[in-house]
Design a protein around this motif. Structure first.
Motif, PDB file in Angstrom:
ATOM      1  N   TYR A   1       0.855  -1.187   0.000  1.00 37.28           N
ATOM      2  CA  TYR A   1       0.000   0.000   0.000  1.00 37.28           C
ATOM      3  C   TYR A   1       0.894   1.240   0.000  1.00 37.28           C
ATOM      4  CZ  TYR A   1      -4.026  -2.957   1.187  1.00 37.28           C
ATOM      5  OH  TYR A   1      -5.011  -3.905   1.167  1.00 37.28           O
ATOM      6  N   THR A   2       0.401   2.306  -0.585  1.00 36.74           N
ATOM      7  CA  THR A   2       1.198   3.528  -0.636  1.00 36.74           C
ATOM      8  C   THR A   2       0.296   4.747  -0.702  1.00 36.74           C
ATOM      9  OG1 THR A   2       3.047   4.621  -1.765  1.00 36.74           O
ATOM     10  CG2 THR A   2       1.367   3.642  -3.152  1.00 36.74           C
ATOM     11  N   LYS A   3       0.862   5.881  -0.330  1.00 34.00           N
ATOM     12  CA  LYS A   3       0.155   7.155  -0.493  1.00 34.00           C
ATOM     13  C   LYS A   3       0.852   7.931  -1.603  1.00 34.00           C
ATOM     14  CE  LYS A   3       0.855  11.114   1.077  1.00 34.00           C
ATOM     15  NZ  LYS A   3       1.122  12.388   1.794  1.00 34.00           N
ATOM     16  N   VAL A   4       0.085   8.370  -2.575  1.00 35.65           N
ATOM     17  CA  VAL A   4       0.643   9.155  -3.670  1.00 35.65           C
ATOM     18  C   VAL A   4      -0.030  10.521  -3.697  1.00 35.65           C
ATOM     19  CG1 VAL A   4       1.199   7.128  -5.058  1.00 35.65           C
ATOM     20  CG2 VAL A   4      -1.023   8.250  -5.339  1.00 35.65           C
ATOM     21  N   THR A   5       0.668  11.458  -4.305  1.00 36.34           N
ATOM     22  CA  THR A   5       0.157  12.826  -4.426  1.00 36.34           C
ATOM     23  C   THR A   5       0.156  13.226  -5.889  1.00 36.34           C
ATOM     24  OG1 THR A   5       1.006  13.443  -2.247  1.00 36.34           O
ATOM     25  CG2 THR A   5       0.523  15.230  -3.789  1.00 36.34           C
ATOM     26  N   PHE A   6      -1.012  13.615  -6.380  1.00 27.30           N
ATOM     27  CA  PHE A   6      -1.108  14.137  -7.747  1.00 27.30           C
ATOM     28  C   PHE A   6      -0.909  15.647  -7.688  1.00 27.30           C
ATOM     29  CE2 PHE A   6      -3.452  10.148  -7.944  1.00 27.30           C
ATOM     30  CZ  PHE A   6      -2.922   9.576  -9.092  1.00 27.30           C
ATOM     31  N   ARG A   7       0.164  16.111  -8.307  1.00 33.18           N
ATOM     32  CA  ARG A   7       0.511  17.533  -8.291  1.00 33.18           C
ATOM     33  C   ARG A   7       0.032  18.170  -9.588  1.00 33.18           C
ATOM     34  NH1 ARG A   7       6.372  18.087  -6.790  1.00 33.18           N
ATOM     35  NH2 ARG A   7       5.464  17.451  -4.789  1.00 33.18           N
ATOM     36  N   VAL A   8      -0.802  19.189  -9.460  1.00 34.04           N
ATOM     37  CA  VAL A   8      -1.430  19.813 -10.624  1.00 34.04           C
ATOM     38  C   VAL A   8      -1.090  21.304 -10.659  1.00 34.04           C
ATOM     39  CG1 VAL A   8      -3.602  20.245 -11.828  1.00 34.04           C
ATOM     40  CG2 VAL A   8      -3.313  18.144 -10.483  1.00 34.04           C
ATOM     41  N   PRO A   9      -0.223  21.719 -11.573  1.00 32.68           N
ATOM     42  CA  PRO A   9       0.073  23.153 -11.724  1.00 32.68           C
ATOM     43  C   PRO A   9      -0.857  23.785 -12.760  1.00 32.68           C
ATOM     44  CG  PRO A   9       1.596  21.872 -13.025  1.00 32.68           C
ATOM     45  CD  PRO A   9       0.661  20.880 -12.393  1.00 32.68           C
ATOM     46  N   THR A  10      -1.054  25.072 -12.631  1.00 33.48           N
ATOM     47  CA  THR A  10      -1.819  25.818 -13.634  1.00 33.48           C
ATOM     48  C   THR A  10      -0.842  26.502 -14.578  1.00 33.48           C
ATOM     49  OG1 THR A  10      -3.757  26.158 -12.232  1.00 33.48           O
ATOM     50  CG2 THR A  10      -3.391  27.756 -14.003  1.00 33.48           C
ATOM     51  N   GLU A  11      -0.828  26.050 -15.839  1.00 32.31           N
ATOM     52  CA  GLU A  11       0.110  26.588 -16.823  1.00 32.31           C
ATOM     53  C   GLU A  11      -0.461  27.763 -17.603  1.00 32.31           C
ATOM     54  OE1 GLU A  11       0.766  22.720 -18.746  1.00 32.31           O
ATOM     55  OE2 GLU A  11       2.873  22.958 -18.207  1.00 32.31           O
ATOM     56  N   SER A  12      -1.770  27.947 -17.511  1.00 30.10           N
ATOM     57  CA  SER A  12      -2.396  29.056 -18.229  1.00 30.10           C
ATOM     58  C   SER A  12      -2.080  30.384 -17.539  1.00 30.10           C
ATOM     59  CB  SER A  12      -3.906  28.853 -18.287  1.00 30.10           C
ATOM     60  OG  SER A  12      -4.547  29.991 -18.841  1.00 30.10           O
ATOM     61  N   ASP A  13      -1.944  31.433 -18.342  1.00 33.25           N
ATOM     62  CA  ASP A  13      -1.691  32.764 -17.797  1.00 33.25           C
ATOM     63  C   ASP A  13      -2.977  33.536 -17.524  1.00 33.25           C
ATOM     64  OD1 ASP A  13       1.064  32.389 -17.964  1.00 33.25           O
ATOM     65  OD2 ASP A  13       1.138  33.122 -20.029  1.00 33.25           O
ATOM     66  N   THR A  14      -4.110  33.015 -18.020  1.00 32.78           N
ATOM     67  CA  THR A  14      -5.353  33.775 -17.919  1.00 32.78           C
ATOM     68  C   THR A  14      -6.493  33.012 -17.254  1.00 32.78           C
ATOM     69  OG1 THR A  14      -5.979  33.035 -20.142  1.00 32.78           O
ATOM     70  CG2 THR A  14      -4.787  35.121 -19.977  1.00 32.78           C
ATOM     71  N   ALA A  15      -6.346  31.680 -17.106  1.00 31.89           N
ATOM     72  CA  ALA A  15      -7.433  30.880 -16.545  1.00 31.89           C
ATOM     73  C   ALA A  15      -6.934  30.067 -15.357  1.00 31.89           C
ATOM     74  CB  ALA A  15      -8.019  29.960 -17.614  1.00 31.89           C
ATOM     75  N   ALA A  16      -7.874  29.654 -14.503  1.00 30.70           N
ATOM     76  CA  ALA A  16      -7.544  28.867 -13.316  1.00 30.70           C
ATOM     77  C   ALA A  16      -8.030  27.435 -13.487  1.00 30.70           C
ATOM     78  CB  ALA A  16      -8.184  29.490 -12.074  1.00 30.70           C
ATOM     79  N   THR A  17      -7.404  26.520 -12.776  1.00 27.23           N
ATOM     80  CA  THR A  17      -7.827  25.117 -12.805  1.00 27.23           C
ATOM     81  C   THR A  17      -9.014  24.927 -11.880  1.00 27.23           C
ATOM     82  OG1 THR A  17      -5.578  24.358 -13.255  1.00 27.23           O
ATOM     83  CG2 THR A  17      -7.111  22.740 -12.355  1.00 27.23           C
TER      84      THR A  17
ATOM     85  N   SER B   1     -11.518  28.582  -4.575  1.00 31.67           N
ATOM     86  CA  SER B   1     -10.454  27.607  -4.308  1.00 31.67           C
ATOM     87  C   SER B   1      -9.755  27.134  -5.576  1.00 31.67           C
ATOM     88  CB  SER B   1     -11.023  26.394  -3.547  1.00 31.67           C
ATOM     89  OG  SER B   1     -11.523  26.792  -2.292  1.00 31.67           O
ATOM     90  N   GLU B   2     -10.068  27.735  -6.701  1.00 36.14           N
ATOM     91  CA  GLU B   2      -9.432  27.327  -7.960  1.00 36.14           C
ATOM     92  C   GLU B   2      -7.913  27.517  -7.881  1.00 36.14           C
ATOM     93  OE1 GLU B   2     -13.478  29.216  -8.662  1.00 36.14           O
ATOM     94  OE2 GLU B   2     -11.615  29.752  -7.615  1.00 36.14           O
ATOM     95  N   VAL B   3      -7.205  26.745  -8.706  1.00 36.65           N
ATOM     96  CA  VAL B   3      -5.746  26.883  -8.767  1.00 36.65           C
ATOM     97  C   VAL B   3      -5.435  27.978  -9.780  1.00 36.65           C
ATOM     98  CG1 VAL B   3      -3.553  25.685  -9.086  1.00 36.65           C
ATOM     99  CG2 VAL B   3      -5.573  24.405  -8.340  1.00 36.65           C
ATOM    100  N   LYS B   4      -5.022  29.115  -9.283  1.00 30.49           N
ATOM    101  CA  LYS B   4      -4.828  30.282 -10.130  1.00 30.49           C
ATOM    102  C   LYS B   4      -3.520  30.193 -10.919  1.00 30.49           C
ATOM    103  CE  LYS B   4      -7.547  33.221  -7.071  1.00 30.49           C
ATOM    104  NZ  LYS B   4      -8.074  32.044  -6.327  1.00 30.49           N
ATOM    105  N   PRO B   5      -3.361  31.024 -11.956  1.00 29.09           N
ATOM    106  CA  PRO B   5      -2.116  31.021 -12.744  1.00 29.09           C
ATOM    107  C   PRO B   5      -0.886  31.193 -11.864  1.00 29.09           C
ATOM    108  CG  PRO B   5      -3.794  32.338 -13.847  1.00 29.09           C
ATOM    109  CD  PRO B   5      -4.365  31.972 -12.503  1.00 29.09           C
ATOM    110  N   GLY B   6       0.132  30.395 -12.142  1.00 27.23           N
ATOM    111  CA  GLY B   6       1.357  30.448 -11.363  1.00 27.23           C
ATOM    112  C   GLY B   6       1.307  29.671 -10.066  1.00 27.23           C
ATOM    113  N   GLN B   7       0.197  28.960  -9.801  1.00 25.24           N
ATOM    114  CA  GLN B   7       0.055  28.183  -8.583  1.00 25.24           C
ATOM    115  C   GLN B   7      -0.100  26.698  -8.913  1.00 25.24           C
ATOM    116  OE1 GLN B   7      -3.311  29.843  -6.458  1.00 25.24           O
ATOM    117  NE2 GLN B   7      -2.211  31.722  -5.919  1.00 25.24           N
ATOM    118  N   PHE B   8      -0.055  25.862  -7.871  1.00 22.39           N
ATOM    119  CA  PHE B   8      -0.322  24.435  -8.061  1.00 22.39           C
ATOM    120  C   PHE B   8      -1.061  23.914  -6.834  1.00 22.39           C
ATOM    121  CE2 PHE B   8       3.591  24.334  -5.621  1.00 22.39           C
ATOM    122  CZ  PHE B   8       3.444  23.234  -4.784  1.00 22.39           C
TER     123      PHE B   8
END
Length: 241
Positions: A41-57, A116-123
């Motif tokens: 068993y393991t714990k994994v982390t999915f890391r999601v960055p926002t690459e857009s300069d104008t939209a949020a994830t 709570s969206e992931v804004k540009p330049g954040q992850f």
């Protein structure tokens, strides 16, 4: 060309190559760590960055591999996000702890609440506990990233056979066996023995050298204390008579 100019030229070339090599490695959706022990068993982390300069994830979907179903999937609550796990019937049941498992989680969806969206330049990071893992191979998690402007980026490209990175690589968890404990145990005594024998040998050699120096010093002292016959006036008179 002077040494200074050559140094500057080398630095410029190295810097250019570094930037050129770093450019293709843009921020992708990744799984961390990217290796795990088979069968456990393991714990994994999915890391999601926002690459857009104008939209949020605003939403992240991760598909679990259907060819390697995982019986136990647990999601860690994340403030500001709603997480759902979608289960599907398995074509072939799998056995876990002497029990038949007929369905498993095949997709996880995280949806951001307002603000709570992931804004540009954040992850953002999404934690998942998985197990038991397959006995070998790798797990490919195809992911979809939705932006606030409606754009959907599909991180679904599987690893290439030549080792090159695809345009939109899917997160991959490699299953590698842990190092055998016996090898570590066997190496430990050898290291301990070397460390303990070294100081003893040095100490014995130092003791012998010290004793030898002391003997030589005593002999030298005794020799210095002896005086040749006939050197004093009384001895000279005795010799003359």
């Amino acid at each position: 060309m002077s040494l200074l100019k050559r140094s500057a030229l080398v630095a410029a070339v190295v810097g250019g190559l570094t930037l050129a090599l770093a450019a293709p490695a843009s921020a992708h959706v990744t799984v961390n760590p990217n290796t795990a022990t088979p069968g456990g068993y393991t714990k994994v982390t999915f890391r999601v960055p926002t690459e857009s300069d104008t939209a949020a994830t605003t939403k992240v979907e991760v598909n679990l591999p259907a060819d390697h179903p995982i019986a136990s999937v647990s999601l860690k609550p994340l403030p500001g996000w709603t997480a759902t796990a979608e289960k599907s019937k398995l074509a072939t049941p799998i056995k876990v702890h002497d029990s038949d498992v007929t369905e498993a989680v095949t997709k996880i969806t995280w949806t951001a609440q307002a603000g709570s969206e992931v804004k540009p330049g954040q992850f953002q990071e999404f934690d998942v506990s998985l197990g038991p893992l397959p006995d070998s191979g790798q797990l490919i998690f195809k992911a979809l990233q939705t932006y606030s402007d409606g754009t959907v980026v599909r991180w679904i490209d599987e690893p290439t056979t030549d080792g090159s990175e695809p345009e939109h690589p899917a997160p991959v968890l490699k299953l590698a066996a842990a190092a055998a404990p016996a090898a570590v145990t066997a190496a430990a005594p050898a290291s301990t023995s070397d460390e303990s024998d070294g100081p003893d040998a040095v100490g014995i050699a130092g003791l012998v050298a010290g004793l030898l120096a002391l003997v030589l010093a005593l002999l030298a002292y005794q020799r210095a204390g002896r005086k040749p016959a006939g050197t004093t006036p009384a001895e000279k008179a005795s010799v003359s008579v």
